[in-house]
Design a protein around this motif. Structure first.
Motif, PDB file in Angstrom:
ATOM      1  N   CYS A   1     -36.775 -20.292   9.280  1.00 39.52           N
ATOM      2  CA  CYS A   1     -36.432 -18.955   8.798  1.00 39.52           C
ATOM      3  C   CYS A   1     -36.709 -18.794   7.297  1.00 39.52           C
ATOM      4  CB  CYS A   1     -34.963 -18.636   9.107  1.00 39.52           C
ATOM      5  SG  CYS A   1     -33.796 -19.766   8.307  1.00 39.52           S
ATOM      6  N   ILE A   2     -37.117 -19.875   6.620  1.00 40.45           N
ATOM      7  CA  ILE A   2     -37.242 -19.769   5.157  1.00 40.45           C
ATOM      8  C   ILE A   2     -38.680 -19.607   4.693  1.00 40.45           C
ATOM      9  CG2 ILE A   2     -35.227 -21.230   4.796  1.00 40.45           C
ATOM     10  CD1 ILE A   2     -37.383 -23.341   3.704  1.00 40.45           C
ATOM     11  N   GLU A   3     -38.782 -19.259   3.419  1.00 42.40           N
ATOM     12  CA  GLU A   3     -40.055 -19.210   2.721  1.00 42.40           C
ATOM     13  C   GLU A   3     -39.851 -19.996   1.440  1.00 42.40           C
ATOM     14  OE1 GLU A   3     -41.590 -15.196   2.147  1.00 42.40           O
ATOM     15  OE2 GLU A   3     -42.353 -15.793   0.184  1.00 42.40           O
ATOM     16  N   PHE A   4     -40.727 -20.979   1.195  1.00 43.27           N
ATOM     17  CA  PHE A   4     -40.613 -21.776  -0.019  1.00 43.27           C
ATOM     18  C   PHE A   4     -41.936 -21.710  -0.763  1.00 43.27           C
ATOM     19  CE2 PHE A   4     -41.368 -25.902  -2.145  1.00 43.27           C
ATOM     20  CZ  PHE A   4     -40.357 -25.839  -3.094  1.00 43.27           C
ATOM     21  N   GLU A   5     -41.918 -21.191  -1.971  1.00 38.59           N
ATOM     22  CA  GLU A   5     -43.141 -20.999  -2.754  1.00 38.59           C
ATOM     23  C   GLU A   5     -44.233 -20.338  -1.921  1.00 38.59           C
ATOM     24  OE1 GLU A   5     -43.950 -24.837  -4.450  1.00 38.59           O
ATOM     25  OE2 GLU A   5     -42.436 -24.559  -6.013  1.00 38.59           O
ATOM     26  N   GLY A   6     -43.828 -19.298  -1.199  1.00 36.26           N
ATOM     27  CA  GLY A   6     -44.796 -18.532  -0.421  1.00 36.26           C
ATOM     28  C   GLY A   6     -45.192 -19.163   0.898  1.00 36.26           C
ATOM     29  N   GLN A   7     -44.681 -20.365   1.161  1.00 37.04           N
ATOM     30  CA  GLN A   7     -45.106 -21.090   2.357  1.00 37.04           C
ATOM     31  C   GLN A   7     -44.070 -20.956   3.474  1.00 37.04           C
ATOM     32  OE1 GLN A   7     -46.137 -25.141   1.277  1.00 37.04           O
ATOM     33  NE2 GLN A   7     -46.363 -25.724   3.412  1.00 37.04           N
ATOM     34  N   LEU A   8     -44.556 -20.841   4.726  1.00 37.20           N
ATOM     35  CA  LEU A   8     -43.668 -20.836   5.877  1.00 37.20           C
ATOM     36  C   LEU A   8     -43.824 -22.161   6.619  1.00 37.20           C
ATOM     37  CD1 LEU A   8     -44.406 -17.268   7.291  1.00 37.20           C
ATOM     38  CD2 LEU A   8     -42.606 -17.935   5.705  1.00 37.20           C
ATOM     39  N   PHE A   9     -42.915 -22.443   7.565  1.00 32.07           N
ATOM     40  CA  PHE A   9     -42.946 -23.734   8.261  1.00 32.07           C
ATOM     41  C   PHE A   9     -42.873 -23.522   9.763  1.00 32.07           C
ATOM     42  CE2 PHE A   9     -41.328 -24.084   4.047  1.00 32.07           C
ATOM     43  CZ  PHE A   9     -42.058 -25.141   3.525  1.00 32.07           C
ATOM     44  N   GLY A  10     -43.651 -24.293  10.510  1.00 24.71           N
ATOM     45  CA  GLY A  10     -43.665 -24.121  11.962  1.00 24.71           C
ATOM     46  C   GLY A  10     -43.669 -25.447  12.712  1.00 24.71           C
ATOM     47  N   LEU A  11     -43.562 -26.548  11.984  1.00 21.82           N
ATOM     48  CA  LEU A  11     -43.511 -27.858  12.624  1.00 21.82           C
ATOM     49  C   LEU A  11     -42.300 -28.609  12.075  1.00 21.82           C
ATOM     50  CD1 LEU A  11     -47.294 -28.801  12.389  1.00 21.82           C
ATOM     51  CD2 LEU A  11     -46.049 -28.184  14.462  1.00 21.82           C
ATOM     52  N   VAL A  12     -41.811 -29.590  12.850  1.00 21.89           N
ATOM     53  CA  VAL A  12     -40.514 -30.149  12.481  1.00 21.89           C
ATOM     54  C   VAL A  12     -40.524 -31.106  11.283  1.00 21.89           C
ATOM     55  CG1 VAL A  12     -39.474 -29.868  14.739  1.00 21.89           C
ATOM     56  CG2 VAL A  12     -40.689 -31.969  14.214  1.00 21.89           C
ATOM     57  N   ALA A  13     -41.632 -31.770  11.022  1.00 28.94           N
ATOM     58  CA  ALA A  13     -41.598 -32.799   9.979  1.00 28.94           C
ATOM     59  C   ALA A  13     -41.064 -32.280   8.636  1.00 28.94           C
ATOM     60  CB  ALA A  13     -42.973 -33.436   9.818  1.00 28.94           C
ATOM     61  N   PRO A  14     -41.575 -31.157   8.126  1.00 25.40           N
ATOM     62  CA  PRO A  14     -41.021 -30.677   6.845  1.00 25.40           C
ATOM     63  C   PRO A  14     -39.568 -30.208   6.967  1.00 25.40           C
ATOM     64  CG  PRO A  14     -42.708 -29.172   7.672  1.00 25.40           C
ATOM     65  CD  PRO A  14     -42.727 -30.367   8.569  1.00 25.40           C
ATOM     66  N   LEU A  15     -39.177 -29.773   8.181  1.00 24.85           N
ATOM     67  CA  LEU A  15     -37.788 -29.318   8.349  1.00 24.85           C
ATOM     68  C   LEU A  15     -36.821 -30.483   8.179  1.00 24.85           C
ATOM     69  CD1 LEU A  15     -37.925 -26.931  11.424  1.00 24.85           C
ATOM     70  CD2 LEU A  15     -38.847 -26.632   9.139  1.00 24.85           C
ATOM     71  N   TYR A  16     -37.224 -31.658   8.619  1.00 24.37           N
ATOM     72  CA  TYR A  16     -36.370 -32.824   8.468  1.00 24.37           C
ATOM     73  C   TYR A  16     -36.176 -33.167   6.982  1.00 24.37           C
ATOM     74  CZ  TYR A  16     -36.603 -33.643  13.525  1.00 24.37           C
ATOM     75  OH  TYR A  16     -36.489 -33.535  14.878  1.00 24.37           O
ATOM     76  N   ASP A  17     -37.233 -32.997   6.189  1.00 27.65           N
ATOM     77  CA  ASP A  17     -37.097 -33.198   4.739  1.00 27.65           C
ATOM     78  C   ASP A  17     -36.121 -32.182   4.149  1.00 27.65           C
ATOM     79  OD1 ASP A  17     -38.944 -35.190   4.990  1.00 27.65           O
ATOM     80  OD2 ASP A  17     -40.624 -34.025   4.202  1.00 27.65           O
ATOM     81  N   GLN A  18     -36.259 -30.931   4.629  1.00 31.21           N
ATOM     82  CA  GLN A  18     -35.362 -29.888   4.130  1.00 31.21           C
ATOM     83  C   GLN A  18     -33.913 -30.209   4.493  1.00 31.21           C
ATOM     84  OE1 GLN A  18     -36.807 -26.322   5.961  1.00 31.21           O
ATOM     85  NE2 GLN A  18     -38.804 -26.412   4.929  1.00 31.21           N
ATOM     86  N   ALA A  19     -33.697 -30.758   5.695  1.00 29.27           N
ATOM     87  CA  ALA A  19     -32.341 -31.065   6.159  1.00 29.27           C
ATOM     88  C   ALA A  19     -31.698 -32.075   5.210  1.00 29.27           C
ATOM     89  CB  ALA A  19     -32.404 -31.618   7.586  1.00 29.27           C
ATOM     90  N   LYS A  20     -32.470 -33.059   4.801  1.00 28.59           N
ATOM     91  CA  LYS A  20     -31.954 -34.076   3.897  1.00 28.59           C
ATOM     92  C   LYS A  20     -31.560 -33.459   2.553  1.00 28.59           C
ATOM     93  CE  LYS A  20     -33.763 -38.523   4.440  1.00 28.59           C
ATOM     94  NZ  LYS A  20     -35.011 -39.289   4.440  1.00 28.59           N
ATOM     95  N   VAL A  21     -32.455 -32.585   2.042  1.00 27.89           N
ATOM     96  CA  VAL A  21     -32.204 -31.950   0.752  1.00 27.89           C
ATOM     97  C   VAL A  21     -30.977 -31.041   0.832  1.00 27.89           C
ATOM     98  CG1 VAL A  21     -33.136 -30.329  -0.957  1.00 27.89           C
ATOM     99  CG2 VAL A  21     -34.627 -32.091   0.045  1.00 27.89           C
ATOM    100  N   ALA A  22     -30.879 -30.274   1.918  1.00 31.44           N
ATOM    101  CA  ALA A  22     -29.751 -29.351   2.043  1.00 31.44           C
ATOM    102  C   ALA A  22     -28.426 -30.123   2.067  1.00 31.44           C
ATOM    103  CB  ALA A  22     -29.904 -28.498   3.310  1.00 31.44           C
ATOM    104  N   ALA A  23     -28.394 -31.247   2.811  1.00 29.30           N
ATOM    105  CA  ALA A  23     -27.165 -32.055   2.865  1.00 29.30           C
ATOM    106  C   ALA A  23     -26.809 -32.573   1.481  1.00 29.30           C
ATOM    107  CB  ALA A  23     -27.355 -33.218   3.844  1.00 29.30           C
ATOM    108  N   ALA A  24     -27.819 -32.999   0.729  1.00 31.11           N
ATOM    109  CA  ALA A  24     -27.576 -33.493  -0.626  1.00 31.11           C
ATOM    110  C   ALA A  24     -27.047 -32.383  -1.518  1.00 31.11           C
ATOM    111  CB  ALA A  24     -28.871 -34.072  -1.202  1.00 31.11           C
ATOM    112  N   THR A  25     -27.658 -31.212  -1.451  1.00 34.76           N
ATOM    113  CA  THR A  25     -27.217 -30.095  -2.280  1.00 34.76           C
ATOM    114  C   THR A  25     -25.757 -29.759  -1.986  1.00 34.76           C
ATOM    115  OG1 THR A  25     -29.455 -29.212  -2.301  1.00 34.76           O
ATOM    116  CG2 THR A  25     -27.710 -27.689  -2.914  1.00 34.76           C
ATOM    117  N   LEU A  26     -25.406 -29.755  -0.688  1.00 37.79           N
ATOM    118  CA  LEU A  26     -24.022 -29.446  -0.317  1.00 37.79           C
ATOM    119  C   LEU A  26     -23.057 -30.486  -0.881  1.00 37.79           C
ATOM    120  CD1 LEU A  26     -24.389 -28.283   3.409  1.00 37.79           C
ATOM    121  CD2 LEU A  26     -23.689 -26.878   1.443  1.00 37.79           C
TER     122      LEU A  26
END
Ligand SMILES: Cc1cc2nc3c(=O)[nH]c(=O)nc-3n(C[C@H](O)[C@H](O)[C@H](O)COP(=O)(O)OP(=O)(O)OC[C@H]3O[C@@H](n4cnc5c(N)ncnc54)[C@H](O)[C@@H]3O)c2cc1C
Ligand code: HEM
Ligand code: SF4
Ligand code: FES
Lengths: 110, 812
Positions: free
Chosen positions: B276-301
């Motif tokens: 559902c996100i846009e990062f620096e103009g980029q969209l995502f449709g495969l899981v590999a980058p989502l897993y990286d995002q999951a790690k970052v989001a947990a850290a930010t929280l």
């Protein structure tokens, strides 16, 4: 550089070209099979043939008049032939084709 | 405990919660909403569920026990309807809940093309378990499904339904499958593999309307009128970020919810991740980058510092038996270099794209074992200069062998026809070799292969070489061009024998060394394909020389000449008036040609569609003076006027021209019909010339009047006009089917060893003559169309004008 919008990528057939009129004469804007665009002066270095009407293969075009082959990237004649065609900066952004108009102004003034 | 609300129990949020409970156990009181009536599961494994290779239970990633153990309040089957960022409250369908931090992970929504009929029952997307179950339920044997979209999802849906016994058709808008991940060559191999499994694949096909009956889908109609009956229609044409909630809550939203590298939206208490996100103009449709995002989001929280950087992704299609892999950027580019390897025998295609000393992209088909090794080189930006020469052979193979030009012949099945004249298959030749026929002559004597027109001699020699190994050294014929090892003759035969019906098919199966050919082979292949498969192959204007692409003759100054047909060299005052008017209007130079018609020279390209419209309006069509095809039929006045005339030479010439016009031939083809042996129409220097005599008609072939001057050789003498026409049509068709591109008939005749074989085909063997005529007429049903009328339209007028005019801007 100052890029101007000259049209949509779909307006150029893949492995084909369209012409843009400029103060410097016609510029051929090519679209390759991998959807990249290149702009070259539409005058063959041999006898001025319209490169825009040539067959596009890989990142090269073959002049329709006597089959000289030019690199779309550098404008250099390939193989045994020698000569170069002027190139211009061009790019695709969000499906639109952009051409560097500044280059044309300065060089027409020169 | 701090309150965390998560919207969406998908692949991204599931992974994030795992990390969160690991780094900060017991710190968060989590409420998890999910619109789907279930918790987190491995969405990408829906395809194996569809095909029956897995059950749903096997792909659940988090079960009730896990949520309980971590104190997650599950609100599954409840959609969140709004977010109030001021009050820090989320409202679901069954009530509101407050948050300290909110995570939006709503994924994406399938894009539905707004076709008429899209609301009919039985029109679905492919996104969740409900869709998957709809497909499984519909899958009675004999039931039909249409899938719109030949990308990853569409093909997995098609393959899954096919495995469950349905009749499946894939409708794809682009020219080849998975065009975003694959180049045309790999797309061709994939298509072949799917067709082999019984899936029908239509590329370059545009859907127009979904047809229904009693509110249920009945068929899909394409814009060319084709109707594809179906009980279920699956649309898999793309996804859109599900960002509406974020937008309504006032967050910054572009195409998706905009986040920074810490996964924070424009509101610092609201994070977002996944599709559902846009990062620096980029969209995502495969899981590999989502897993990286999951790690970052947990850290930010948890107040730790972490930062997301998008990484290269690779794609694999989850269809058992279709091995393909693509990664990185495989567009051609400046300073980029391609390494192409094709093994037609094993159906393998590999392409690596190098930039400088780095590998930046890879497309593999058929043999993907080295995919991850290449992917590693791409991700790590490894310097590959040391292993450049052998890179394509993978990590195990250093010091590779060059591509084998014999591979295509080795790969032919035993029932592939090598000799078209005598119907001899590869198997028969191999048997003959094993029985002791080890030379070309011995093969000719025992099997008759290559004993007639001789075009297949090169192929027979290759079969000898493949069968005998080193014991036979095939003489090397001259290749078509630098892109291939094969001479023209072999390519023509193999196109027929292997039923190759597209340019990528030929290039793959015959081991082309370049990605898309050159100015020399492309026009030849385009001709061979359209001549051999008139119904299946679609003419490619970009593989034609300028004159045939623009339907006019280019002149040395870049203007064009325009020449309307004058049937048999006859015209009328009205036609002449129209020609004169057009000449004045477009400021043309007027020349009477050697082909008995009138040439208008000096026409600008952008004027062509206009002058054609004017000439069309006066009843004239293209004269094809620019084509490797039928040019003119010259005639004399014959019995109409001449005191020596023996037959109606003008009338016969017109009949021939009306039958033959519009046909494409390996080189230009000129005819003449002359009324008596005085030969005023110069019939004896034409590709085919007819001389009328008292007792009938003498047909000569193989004349030419160019740098080489050739007189025709007599082919036959017949009594009636009908026979002249039949033999002429059969001769033209035989020439179309068997000559090399750019061989005029006289050259072709010489290569077949004189007129004997040709005479047998078109004069003596009446049955064969009739078959040739029928094949010619079939081709004419497609190609006998006036190219001017088809192009004298506003669309062409626009397409043939300059794309833009910068002369004004440049003056500023
Ligand atoms: C059939 C299929 C095969 C795939 N194969 C691959 C593959 O091989 N490799 C690969 O890398 N990727 C593949 N993908 C893509 C991959 O599944 C997605 O990239 C991934 O699922 C996205 O994860 P996400 O968490 O962003 O969204 P999702 O997994 O879609 O989760 C979002 C969840 O949010 C819920 N939701 C949405 N709005 C609301 C709301 N308002 N309130 C409550 N809940 C809401 C949805 O119901 C959904 O359950 C495939 C996808 C599909 C459909
Ligand atoms: C690029 C080069 C050429 C151009 C531009 C050209 C152009 C033409 C044109 C416009 C005509 C009139 C044809 C008509 O009415 O349809 C013509 C006729 C003719 N051309 Fe060419 N031609 C070329 C090459 C050749 C070559 C290579 C040959 C010989 C092999 C040739 C032989 C002829 C002959 C014999 C005629 C007279 C036609 C007839 O008598 O039937 N031309 N040419
Ligand atoms: S070819 Fe014979 S019939 Fe024809 S015009 Fe000449 S003389 Fe007359
Ligand atoms: S003008 Fe281009 S090759 Fe001669």
């Amino acid at each position: 550089m100052s890029f101007v919008d000259i049209g949509a990528l779909e307006d150029i057939p893949a492995q084909g070209a369209r012409v843009v009129r400029t103060k410097l004469g016609c510029v051929a804007v090519f679209r390759t099979a991998d959807d990249r665009v290149f702009a070259l002066a539409d005058r063959c270095a041999h006898k001025g043939g319209p490169l825009s009407e040539g067959i596009v293969h890989g990142h090269k075009v073959t002049c329709p008049l006597h089959n000289w082959v030019f690199s779309l990237e550098t404008g250099q004649a390939q193989g045994a032939d020698t000569g170069q065609v002027q190139t211009f900066a061009a790019k695709v952004e969000a499906g639109r084709v952009l051409l560097d108009a500044a280059q044309m102004k300065t060089e027409s003034a020169a | 405990m701090k309150k965390l609300v998560v919207i969406g129990a998908g692949m991204a949020s599931g992974r994030m919660l795992e990390h969160l409970f690991e780094v900060a156990p017991g710190e968060w009181d989590v409420t998890l909403f999910n619109a789907e009536p279930r918790g987190n599961y491995n969405r990408i494994m829906l395809s194996p569920v569809l095909s029956g290779e897995k059950s749903f239970e096997e792909i659940v990633t988090h079960d009730a026990g896990w949520y309980e153990a971590h104190g997650v309040t599950c609100r599954f089957g409840e959609r969140v309807v709004s977010i109030d960022t001021a009050r820090k409250e989320v409202t679901g369908e069954k009530g509101a809940v407050a948050y300290d931090k909110l995570v939006i992970a709503t994924g994406s929504e399938p894009f539905m093309i707004p076709l008429p009929g899209r609301d009919l029952e039985g029109v679905i997307a492919y996104r969740d378990l409900e869709d998957t179950n709809r497909m499984i339920e519909a899958a009675a044997p004999g039931a039909r499904a249409v899938v719109i979209g030949g990308g990853l999802l569409g093909l997995e849906a098609a393959a899954g339904m096919r495995l469950r016994g349905m009749e499946v058709t894939v409708v794809h808008l682009m020219g080849h499958l998975m065009e975003r991940q694959l180049d045309p060559a790999a797309g061709y191999l994939l298509r072949r593999a799917l067709v082999d499994r019984g899936i029908e694949v239509l590329c370059s096909a545009n859907s127009k309307e979904i047809l229904g009956e009693n509110g249920k889908v009945r068929a899909l109609r394409l814009d060319d009128g084709t109707e594809l009956p179906c009980d279920l229609l699956v649309m898999a044409v793309g996804i859109r970020p599900a960002s509406a909630l974020g937008r309504a809550a006032g967050l910054a939203v572009g195409r998706g919810i905009q986040v920074d590298a810490q996964m924070r939206s424009s509101n610092p208490d609201v994070l977002a991740l996944g599709e559902c996100i846009e990062f620096e103009g980029q969209l995502f449709g495969l899981v590999a980058p989502l897993y990286d995002q999951a790690k970052v989001a947990a850290a930010t929280l948890s107040g730790e510092s972490a930062s997301f950087t998008p990484r290269e992704v690779s794609t694999k299609l989850k269809v058992t038996g279709c091995d393909l892999f693509s990664a990185g950027d495989f567009a051609e580019g400046p300073e980029r270099e391609d390494i192409v390897f094709r093994d037609p025998a094993r159906g393998v295609y590999k392409r690596l794209v190098l930039e400088g000393n780095r590998l930046i992209g890879a497309v593999l088909y058929g043999d993907v074992a080295d995919g991850n090794w290449f992917f590693g080189l791409i991700k790590d930006a490894t310097d590959v200069s040391e292993m450049r020469e052998t890179l394509i052979f993978g990590p195990a193979f250093q010091g590779g062998a060059p591509a084998d030009p014999m591979a295509a012949v080795a790969a032919l099945p035993a029932d592939a026809e090598i000799c078209g004249c005598n119907g001899v298959c590869k198997g028969a030749i191999v048997t003959a070799i094993q029985n002791g026929a080890t030379t070309l002559d011995a093969i000719k004597a025992t099997t008759k292969a290559s004993a007639s027109c001789g075009n297949c001699a090169g192929l027979v020699e290759q079969v000898l070489a493949v069968t005998l190994g080193d014991a036979f050294v095939a003489p090397t014929a001259r290749p078509m061009c630098g892109c291939t090892e094969h001479p023209h003759e072999d390519v023509r035969r193999l196109i027929k024998a292997k039923a190759l019906k597209s340019m990528p098919a030929v290039m793959q199966e015959l081991g082309w060394k370049t990605p898309n050919g050159c100015h020399s082979c492309r026009p030849a292949l385009n001709y061979y394909l359209l001549a051999d498969w008139p119904l299946e192959y679609k003419d490619d204007p970009q593989s034609r020389f300028v004159n045939e692409r623009n339907h006019a003759n280019i002149q040395k100054d870049g203007t064009y000449s325009v020449m309307p047909r004058m049937w048999g060299g006859m015209t009328t005052p009205d036609e002449l008036l129209a020609i004169a008017a057009a000449a004045k209007k477009y400021n043309a130079t007027v020349k009477v040609t050697g082909g008995q018609r009138i040439d208008l020279l000096g026409i600008k390209k952008e004027d062509l569609p206009h002058i054609w419209a004017d000439l069309n309006a006066a009843g004239m069509v293209s004269g094809h003076a620019y084509s490797k095809g039928l040019r003119t039929v010259k005639t004399c006045v014959g019995t109409d006027w001449c005191r020596f005339g023996t037959q109606d030479s003008t009338g016969l010439g017109i009949k021939l021209e009306k039958r033959l016009w519009g046909s494409w031939t390996p080189h230009k083809f000129k005819l003449a019909v002359t009324g008596c042996p005085r030969n005023c129409a110069e019939a004896t220097c034409k590709d085919l010339g007819v001389i009328c005599v008292e007792s009938g008609y003498e047909i000569g072939v193989g004349g030419a009047a160019g740098m080489e001057l050739k007189e025709t050789e007599p082919l036959a003498k017949v009594a009636s006009e009908e026979e002249v026409i039949d033999i002429t049509v059969a001769f033209v068709q035989l020439y179309r089917e068997s000559a090399n591109y750019l061989d005029r008939p006289y050259k072709w005749i010489a290569k077949t060893g004189g007129l004997g074989w040709i005479r047998a085909q078109v004069v003596d063997d009446l049955e064969n003559r009739a078959c040739l005529i029928a094949r010619f007429d079939l081709s004419q049903s497609i190609y006998q169309k006036d190219p001017w009328a088809e192009r004298a339209t506003p669309d062409y007028q626009r397409a043939w004008s300059p794309l833009a005019d910068l002369t004004k801007e440049a003056a500023e």
